[in-house]
Scaffold this motif. Structure first.
Motif, PDB file in Angstrom:
ATOM      1  N   GLU A 141       6.148  -2.314   0.184  1.00 51.77           N
ATOM      2  CA  GLU A 141       5.431  -3.492   0.636  1.00 51.77           C
ATOM      3  C   GLU A 141       3.964  -3.134   0.852  1.00 51.77           C
ATOM      4  O   GLU A 141       3.638  -1.955   1.088  1.00 51.77           O
ATOM      5  N   PRO A 142       3.063  -4.103   0.767  1.00 53.81           N
ATOM      6  CA  PRO A 142       1.646  -3.815   1.004  1.00 53.81           C
ATOM      7  C   PRO A 142       1.407  -3.254   2.408  1.00 53.81           C
ATOM      8  O   PRO A 142       2.126  -3.582   3.354  1.00 53.81           O
ATOM      9  N   LYS A 143       0.401  -2.373   2.517  1.00 53.35           N
ATOM     10  CA  LYS A 143      -0.064  -1.806   3.784  1.00 53.35           C
ATOM     11  C   LYS A 143       0.920  -0.823   4.412  1.00 53.35           C
ATOM     12  O   LYS A 143       0.849  -0.529   5.604  1.00 53.35           O
ATOM     13  N   GLN A 144       1.865  -0.318   3.596  1.00 52.40           N
ATOM     14  CA  GLN A 144       2.753   0.733   4.088  1.00 52.40           C
ATOM     15  C   GLN A 144       2.093   2.104   3.888  1.00 52.40           C
ATOM     16  O   GLN A 144       1.392   2.324   2.903  1.00 52.40           O
ATOM     17  N   ILE A 145       2.316   3.033   4.817  1.00 47.90           N
ATOM     18  CA  ILE A 145       1.877   4.413   4.661  1.00 47.90           C
ATOM     19  C   ILE A 145       3.093   5.230   4.234  1.00 47.90           C
ATOM     20  O   ILE A 145       4.122   5.243   4.922  1.00 47.90           O
ATOM     21  N   ILE A 146       2.986   5.890   3.075  1.00 46.82           N
ATOM     22  CA  ILE A 146       4.129   6.598   2.512  1.00 46.82           C
ATOM     23  C   ILE A 146       3.768   8.067   2.281  1.00 46.82           C
ATOM     24  O   ILE A 146       2.594   8.433   2.138  1.00 46.82           O
ATOM     25  N   LYS A 147       4.811   8.899   2.206  1.00 46.19           N
ATOM     26  CA  LYS A 147       4.682  10.296   1.841  1.00 46.19           C
ATOM     27  C   LYS A 147       5.372  10.490   0.499  1.00 46.19           C
ATOM     28  O   LYS A 147       6.571  10.241   0.365  1.00 46.19           O
ATOM     29  N   LEU A 204      -6.810  -1.950   5.853  1.00 46.31           N
ATOM     30  CA  LEU A 204      -7.110  -0.905   4.888  1.00 46.31           C
ATOM     31  C   LEU A 204      -7.787   0.266   5.587  1.00 46.31           C
ATOM     32  O   LEU A 204      -8.690   0.085   6.408  1.00 46.31           O
ATOM     33  N   ILE A 205      -7.355   1.481   5.253  1.00 44.15           N
ATOM     34  CA  ILE A 205      -7.908   2.689   5.870  1.00 44.15           C
ATOM     35  C   ILE A 205      -9.110   3.160   5.062  1.00 44.15           C
ATOM     36  O   ILE A 205      -8.994   3.416   3.855  1.00 44.15           O
ATOM     37  N   GLY A 206     -10.269   3.290   5.707  1.00 42.99           N
ATOM     38  CA  GLY A 206     -11.458   3.806   5.047  1.00 42.99           C
ATOM     39  C   GLY A 206     -12.036   2.821   4.042  1.00 42.99           C
ATOM     40  O   GLY A 206     -11.713   1.629   4.028  1.00 42.99           O
ATOM     41  N   ASP A 207     -12.918   3.349   3.180  1.00 41.04           N
ATOM     42  CA  ASP A 207     -13.537   2.568   2.104  1.00 41.04           C
ATOM     43  C   ASP A 207     -13.324   3.311   0.786  1.00 41.04           C
ATOM     44  O   ASP A 207     -14.239   3.948   0.251  1.00 41.04           O
ATOM     45  N   GLY A 223      -7.480   6.853   1.571  1.00 48.29           N
ATOM     46  CA  GLY A 223      -8.570   6.615   2.499  1.00 48.29           C
ATOM     47  C   GLY A 223      -9.929   6.916   1.898  1.00 48.29           C
ATOM     48  O   GLY A 223     -10.942   6.333   2.308  1.00 48.29           O
ATOM     49  N   LYS A 224      -9.960   7.822   0.882  1.00 44.62           N
ATOM     50  CA  LYS A 224     -11.224   8.145   0.217  1.00 44.62           C
ATOM     51  C   LYS A 224     -11.261   7.628  -1.216  1.00 44.62           C
ATOM     52  O   LYS A 224     -12.303   7.193  -1.704  1.00 44.62           O
ATOM     53  N   HIS A 225     -10.132   7.720  -1.888  1.00 41.88           N
ATOM     54  CA  HIS A 225     -10.057   7.291  -3.282  1.00 41.88           C
ATOM     55  C   HIS A 225      -8.836   6.379  -3.464  1.00 41.88           C
ATOM     56  O   HIS A 225      -7.884   6.438  -2.674  1.00 41.88           O
TER      57      HIS A 225
END
Length: 616
Positions: free
Chosen positions: A24-30, A61-64, A9-11
């Motif tokens: 896959e694209p746009k997945q949020i993973i740990k 996309l989260i953030g910039d 989200g920041k970098h």
């Protein structure tokens, strides 16, 4: 490894995953387990994700995020260098132990077939493979210090562990340590180039397919091309390693959709393997012949069909005039259509281009010349009687069934002709238009020139001007029109700037063609006019007018009321603010009764087939 870009989200940064990772694209993973990989040449460090948990998907996309600096710190660089030195020392020790083992086991290396391994031998050999891949080389000439030629014999093929074989889809430029197991599906002829003493060489390329359906094109240059060309054979299976990858810049012009292209050199390792049924014989993106008119111009495609007509080899001299290229025209057919294919260079000299052979042509270019036609390019390849191609088997059965009932049967009699001009310039198997149907079909009105073939009679000829124009006799000017000077005696060529008192002449005929549907004015230049004038040279006709007016008048009037099979080039042009279709005669052939009968027979068969398919 799978290359990806991850962000918090920041970098954001480039990261790598295992080849079998389900991401896959746009997945949020740990991320639960990770390490770091280095690029020593660029002094970059990348995270390598070993284990992770997929939490959810996010549509945007989260953030910039901003790209972080991935360059190594001095401490990281020293750590990776120390780690690399330790790995090199370990590899050298393994190589020494392996060399001693091979000398004891094989004091006189010979080419032998792979033997099945026992359960006792397998763990030990498996461990050796995991520590250091075996280097296998084909039998190639080697020059020693005394310039004496020696021959190296390849060691027996080794069955590598499945974990050491990488899928083509997992290859990337950041991991040079890989081995792929592939089948060769296509191979080009050896090509040479010569652009001066310091820039000459040779190359060839071949396409390969692995057991996961991945494809890649491999190219070899100069000395490496000589080394590998005879060793690489279509349908054979090889393991390949130590190749160099680069981005595939011509992906949109190729049927090979891999992101990379591979280059092999003399240090690459290529080993012939035994047959593996898990790797298919080819992956074809076949286009049906009847769909060719829908394909965009200059697109490279794969087609399959049976050779319905094969013409002799012809010679072609390019405009540069530096070389002569072999070419051959064949007609390829399937159950619904047939099309003319021009084979260039080494493909034209293949000995297996007999009528009745089923073939797949990979990477053939679609052209709008003569409405629809195909032509090979440098990356094209031909596979006769292809294995594992279901459509080829269907076409072979269709051809054999009809040929069994009638030995004189020709698929051109029952299929639609897509190419207007025949390879022999004759009139057989051509769709014939009429003067009125050319207008109704809108030939030439789509912004591109189109060909039409019509049987018509010359009903009138324009007589208010001479049927020629003055041109430069210099062959390099290629019939450039000259300008008459103010003195009324000399001429100047705008191309070569030469002045002359005598010039050559070329035809420009304005005639009217008519058939049972109507009439139309057309123009005929050198080739078409020569056919109308029965081969009479224009300079001879000019001299005839100067010396014998009576014979000249007879020659120009004898063309009236002659019937020909005309090939017309139709193109829309602006004339006084209006779009008008201009028709030019490109060829004229006297009607042939046999060809006409075949055309009528073909038309009747198509009508009967339509009535049978759509009964009223």
């Amino acid at each position: 490894m799978l290359r990806s870009i991850i962000s918090d989200g920041k970098h954001k940064t480039t990261a790598f995953f295992k080849p079998d990772s389900n991401i896959e694209p746009k997945q949020i993973i740990k991320i639960t387990k990770r390490s770091f990989k280095s690029d020593q040449q660029k002094k970059l460090v990348f995270p390598f994700i070993h284990e992770f948990i997929v939490l959810k998907s996010h549509p945007t996309l989260i953030g910039d995020p901003k790209q972080i600096n991935q360059r190594m710190t001095d401490k990281q660089e020293a750590h990776f260098k120390k780690q690399q030195q330790m790995q090199q020392q370990k590899q050298q020790q393994n190589q020494q132990q392996q060399g001693q083992h091979q000398q004891q086991a094989q004091p006189n290396p010979q080419v032998r077939q792979p033997q099945p391994q026992t359960n006792q031998q397998q763990p030990q050999q498996q461990a050796q493979v995991n520590r250091q891949p075996q280097v296998h080389r084909p039998m190639v000439p080697n020059v020693n210090s005394n310039n004496q030629q020696q021959t190296k014999s390849p060691s027996a093929p080794k069955v590598q562990a499945p974990s050491s074989i990488a899928p083509i889809s997992s290859l990337n430029m950041y991991n040079p340590s890989w081995t792929i197991k592939v089948r060769v599906t296509a191979k080009t002829a050896m090509k040479t180039w010569d652009k001066g003493e310091s820039n000459r060489g040779k190359l060839f390329s071949f396409d390969v397919l692995d057991g996961h359906g991945g494809e890649i094109r491999i190219v070899s240059f100069k000395e490496a091309a000589d080394k590998w060309y005879d060793y690489i054979n279509i349908d054979s299976i090889y393991t390949i390693s130590r190749g160099k990858l680069k981005l595939n810049q011509n992906k949109k012009y190729s049927s090979i959709k891999c992101d990379y292209e591979m280059t092999i050199d003399t240090n690459s390792v290529i080993q012939l393997q035994s047959e593996d049924p898990s790797i298919s014989y080819g992956r074809f993106n076949l286009v049906s012949l009847e769909d060719l008119p829908k394909i965009e111009k200059d697109k490279l495609i794969d087609v399959v069909g049976v050779i319905a007509q094969s013409n002799p080899i012809d010679k072609y001299t390019p405009k540069s005039g530096n070389s002569v290229i072999d070419k051959r025209k064949i007609i390829l057919a399937d159950q619904k259509a047939n099309v003319e294919v021009t084979l260039w260079g080494a493909l034209a000299n293949r000995p297996d281009l007999d009528v009745g052979k089923v073939m797949v042509i990979k990477q053939v270019k679609k052209s709008d010349f003569n409405k629809v036609s195909l032509g090979t390019v440098s990356s094209s390849s031909i596979i006769t009687e292809p294995k594992g191609c279901a459509k080829a088997e269907v076409i072979q059965g269709w051809y054999a069934k009809y040929l069994e009932n009638d030995v004189n049967w020709n698929p051109l009699d029952q299929t639609e002709k897509l190419t207007m001009e025949g390879s022999s310039g004759g009139t057989s198997y051509m769709y014939q238009d009429t003067i009125d149907s050319i207008r109704l079909r809108g030939y030439g009105t789509n912004g591109e020139a189109e060909f039409a073939k019509v049987r018509a009679t010359i009903t009138n000829k324009k007589n208010d001007s001479d049927p020629w124009y003055e041109c430069c006799p210099n062959p390099d000017c290629k019939g450039k029109k000259v300008i008459k000077n103010t003195d009324g005696v000399t001429f100047t060529c705008p191309s070569c700037k030469q002045q002359m008192t005598e010039c050559s002449h070329r035809y420009i005929l304005n005639v009217t063609l008519g058939d049972y549907t109507g009439e139309s004015k057309v123009m005929a230049f050198t080739k078409g006019a020569n056919a109308i004038m029965n081969g009479l040279d224009c300079d001879v006709l000019f001299d005839m007018k100067q010396n014998n007016e009576e014979n000249y008048t007879k020659m120009v009037t004898d063309v009236l009321f002659q019937t020909y099979m005309f090939t017309l080039l139709c193109k829309s042009e602006q004339w006084q603010g209006e779009d008008k279709v201009k028709m030019t005669v490109t060829n004229a052939v006297a009607p042939n009764a046999v060809d006409t009968a075949k055309s009528v027979k073909s038309a009747v068969q198509r009508i009967r087939a339509y009535e049978k398919a759509f009964p009223q």
